[in-house]
Design an enzyme around this catalytic site. Structure first.
Site, PDB file in Angstrom:
ATOM      1  CE  LYS A 124      -2.197   3.501   2.086  1.00 22.65           C
ATOM      2  NZ  LYS A 124      -1.670   4.545   2.981  1.00 22.65           N
ATOM      3  CG  ASP A 142      -6.897   3.874   1.975  1.00 21.12           C
ATOM      4  OD1 ASP A 142      -8.095   3.558   1.879  1.00 21.12           O
ATOM      5  OD2 ASP A 142      -6.477   4.978   1.592  1.00 21.12           O
TER       6      ASP A 142
END
Length: 214
Positions: A124, A142
DNA sequence: ATCCCGAGGG
DNA sequence: CCCTCTGGAT
């Protein structure tokens, strides 16, 4: 079956958000590639507002890996003590900064493999740096985007990788940089985890979840 | 699956 | 009080 994610939907999300907040909010404060990387590492399981509160004064004087090493672990730990998970994050940032100086000439690498090899940097975080700084199409999924994608059905997936693919499959490459931020903002301020603000949601008519009574 | 871990909101 | 927050490492 819910609506597919497309550019018009994203435009609706963004224009509605601008109507609510004329001033840009919800962005992680940064001044260069290094401070962006650090800010994203610090943002794990923490709010953007909380991270910015600590990083704004910190980055004013510490905005390079060399300066971070000079500050030292104790100094950094103290500087970010108001952010959750601060001990692990401080150690990761120190180790990461040492690697940047030793192996990358103090620069932030532009490849996913190099980024993810850094301590505290997973898929991420790497995707955020690739997308925001290097302008390489990559969707950082996220907590906000994962929740929003599945709740609204515009980019669903059992895991993060599936949601990533759902976004990339339905979106032209030239829009993927904006899409990331727009989706974050929508999840952060409208499609919230608890008590989503369906009453002011710009894609209300596309969403199967919404409570029509709000 | 678990740990890390303070701040803010409801 | 409880839940959530731009996750990553073990």
């Amino acid at each position: 079956m819910a609506q597919q994610l497309d550019y018009q939907t994203l435009q609706q999300i963004f224009s509605r958000f601008q109507a609510l907040e004329p001033e840009p909010v919800g962005e992680l404060f940064h001044t260069n590639a290094y401070t962006l990387l650090v800010a994203v590492v610090l943002s794990a399981q923490a709010t953007d507002v909380g991270v910015n509160k600590a990083t704004r004064p910190l980055f004013a004087t510490v905005d390079t890996p060399q300066a971070m090493l000079a500050l030292g672990l104790d100094g950094l730990t103290e500087a970010i003590k108001t952010i959750g998970l601060y001990r692990q994050k401080a150690q990761n940032v120190m180790r990461l900064s040492q690697i940047l100086v030793d192996d990358y000439g103090g620069q932030v690498p532009s490849s996913r493999a190099a980024l993810q090899s850094l301590p505290g940097v997973g898929r991420k975080t790497a995707n955020v740096v690739l997308n925001i700084w290097w302008h390489i199409p990559a969707q950082a999924v996220d907590t906000h985007i994962f929740r929003l994608g599945n709740r609204t059905g515009i980019c669903p997936g059992r895991d993060v990788a599936a949601v990533e693919r759902a976004i990339e499959d339905h979106l032209p490459a030239e829009f993927q940089q904006h899409a990331h931020h727009w989706l974050i903002l929508h999840g952060r301020y409208i499609c919230t985890a608890r008590n989503p603000r369906c009453g002011i949601c710009p894609i209300r008519d596309l969403c199967p979840f919404e409570d029509k009574t709000i």
